[in-house]
Design an enzyme around this catalytic site. Sequence first.
Site, PDB file in Angstrom:
ATOM      1  N   ARG A  37       0.928  -1.221   0.081  1.00 34.24           N
ATOM      2  CA  ARG A  37       0.161   0.083   0.242  1.00 34.24           C
ATOM      3  C   ARG A  37       0.959   1.175   0.102  1.00 34.24           C
ATOM      4  NH1 ARG A  37      -1.745  -0.294   4.759  1.00 34.24           N
ATOM      5  NH2 ARG A  37      -3.805  -1.124   4.415  1.00 34.24           N
ATOM      6  N   GLY A  65     -18.444  -6.961   5.055  1.00 35.69           N
ATOM      7  CA  GLY A  65     -19.461  -8.037   4.876  1.00 35.69           C
ATOM      8  C   GLY A  65     -18.933  -9.282   4.392  1.00 35.69           C
ATOM      9  N   GLU A  99     -11.678 -11.117  -6.498  1.00 34.13           N
ATOM     10  CA  GLU A  99     -11.364 -10.044  -7.470  1.00 34.13           C
ATOM     11  C   GLU A  99     -10.742 -10.684  -8.911  1.00 34.13           C
ATOM     12  OE1 GLU A  99     -10.917  -6.569  -4.270  1.00 34.13           O
ATOM     13  OE2 GLU A  99      -9.237  -6.987  -5.703  1.00 34.13           O
TER      14      GLU A  99
END
Length: 639
Positions: A37, A65, A99
């Site tokens: 990051r 979630g 993803e």
Amino acid sequence: MESSVATTASSSTTPPTVVLTAGDYEVFMSFRGSDVRNRFADHLYTSLTRAKIRTFRDEEELQKGEGITPSLIRAIPESKIYIPILSERYASSKWCLLELAQMVDCWKQGKGYLILPIFYLVDPKDVRHQQGPYQQAFEEHAHKHSSQNVNAWKEALNEVGQLKGWHITESRGEGTVVGEVLSKVESHLGSMYTLATDELVGIDTPMEEVMKLLNLGSSNEKVIVGIHGMGGIGKTTLSKAVYNKIFVKFDRCCYLEDVREALAKSDGAVSLQNKVISTVLKVDRLVRSVSEGTNVIKDRVCKHKLLLVIDDIDDKFEFDKILGKLDDFSSDSRFIFTTRYRRALDFIPDCKLYEPGEMSSHISLQLFSKYAFGMDHPPEEVAGISEEFVKVATGLPLALKVIGSLLFRREKKFWEEKLIELQGIPSTTENMVQERLKISYNDLSHNEKQIFLDIACFFIGSHKDLPYYMWSGCNFYPESGISTLIHRSLIKLDEANLFWMHDHIKDLGRAIVKEEDVRHTYNRSRIWSTDDVLDMLRNSEVKIFVNSFVDDHDRVLKSKKFEKLSGLRYLEVQYGRMMGDFSQVLPNICCLRLCHCESIPTNINAKKLVVLDLQHSNIKDDWKGWSRIKVISSSLVFS
């Protein structure tokens, strides 16, 4: 027109905020945040966004979630390029794997998706075969997730592990990789964003002739080509086709459309300079004066190998004033100009001239058939009358397209009547082309004519939403009206939903308005020229049926000037100051655009107001006019 957002008014008085939706993104980045990051991912994201590339950056720690969020579900298939940064702990995150699996599914559909994998301090073989740290991650996944999901993730890693990407090691600098990835992304996106063109029938030979004049094989001379000819002969289409063919050979490219129209505005030169600067340099910075613009172009734009197309100039265009000295540009740059006016090119240094010829009868028939029948050739039973229509179009692509679109799916009797009407227009008529195009206008309904004239006078290059709301408020039924105009080839909507109209058709629309009263501009239904606006505002004989006008000059506009304009439904003021009591004037105003204005009246008559555009005006949240507008209009659209 600057980007804007329109929302239905609610109890809040705060203007809406523009937020990118999933479909607005071009690149999707996927990475394990704790690994990269604050290093490579941030550097790459910053470089992409600085290059004006809309990038979706997801970090698996931000997931909430138990499933992929709706924004991710949309962002992945609607993005064009996927950049998974495969770090040591990437496979330990189920979000990253979910993803990646969806990226691979989209990529396999073969719809232009591109995956650019970054192997960050991991061996591509470990990714491909789930070895090393990836093996340990999948041993843990096997206890927590279904075998179906685990196998899908493994298959996705295997596919991506075989793709050509970038392998970052301790010895290879990250900065170099960031630059290479950025270049690859720009190249791929550029190939997807070619300029929209149509009627490419018969264009191969003209393209080859223009490219020969450009002498692309030489890198030690700047070349300028001027394409000139009468309106409707296909100059813009040719320039776009050449641009699409050769832009990949240049570092930076820019296409300036409708330059003659832009320069007619008070800030036209600066606006064109900003288009060049923002497109070439991919920056948000905007210049505020012509001199500042030429300095920025000289210092930062000229050093690039540049392809610049400048469409539709006239003899008022000054190269040096807008772009600076030709000698300052890189020696391998190329310039293309288009113009109706041959003499305009006399002011362009060392300009090579090219004049497109009329289409041959065979090619003309093919283009006509494309719009009249949706095929390359006419059916045998109407071949004869089709050839007659081709003759009256005299080889002009625009006329062939508009006439063909008018005749599409119409009965034989209609064809015969229109042919007689066209043949009745003398070939010596000064505005012969406009007269032939006008038969399509005459066949429109009243509401369709109003929409057409509004677009021709005010909304070329504008997003459709704001006038759409106005036309709805006037009961013009814009959904069907716009559709008809598109099918008749009188207008287009580009991918950004901006209105486009050929300059010959625009001239037709404005000529129709001028014919309403040849002598007195203030008696016309629409006024778009600053001089004509001044004439109207100071004339005591002005009639009430003026329904639209634009004022783009810095001046004080007092309410008393509008007392006789009770029929006005559209008003646009830029860089002005509205003074006085507006509560009893403009009773039929539907669309009010007050942009870059220093003073806005607080007592606007909003009884029929549908659209209020206050972009860049001196207005705050505590503006007193908000409360009046909320009370009077419950379905107002703000911009």
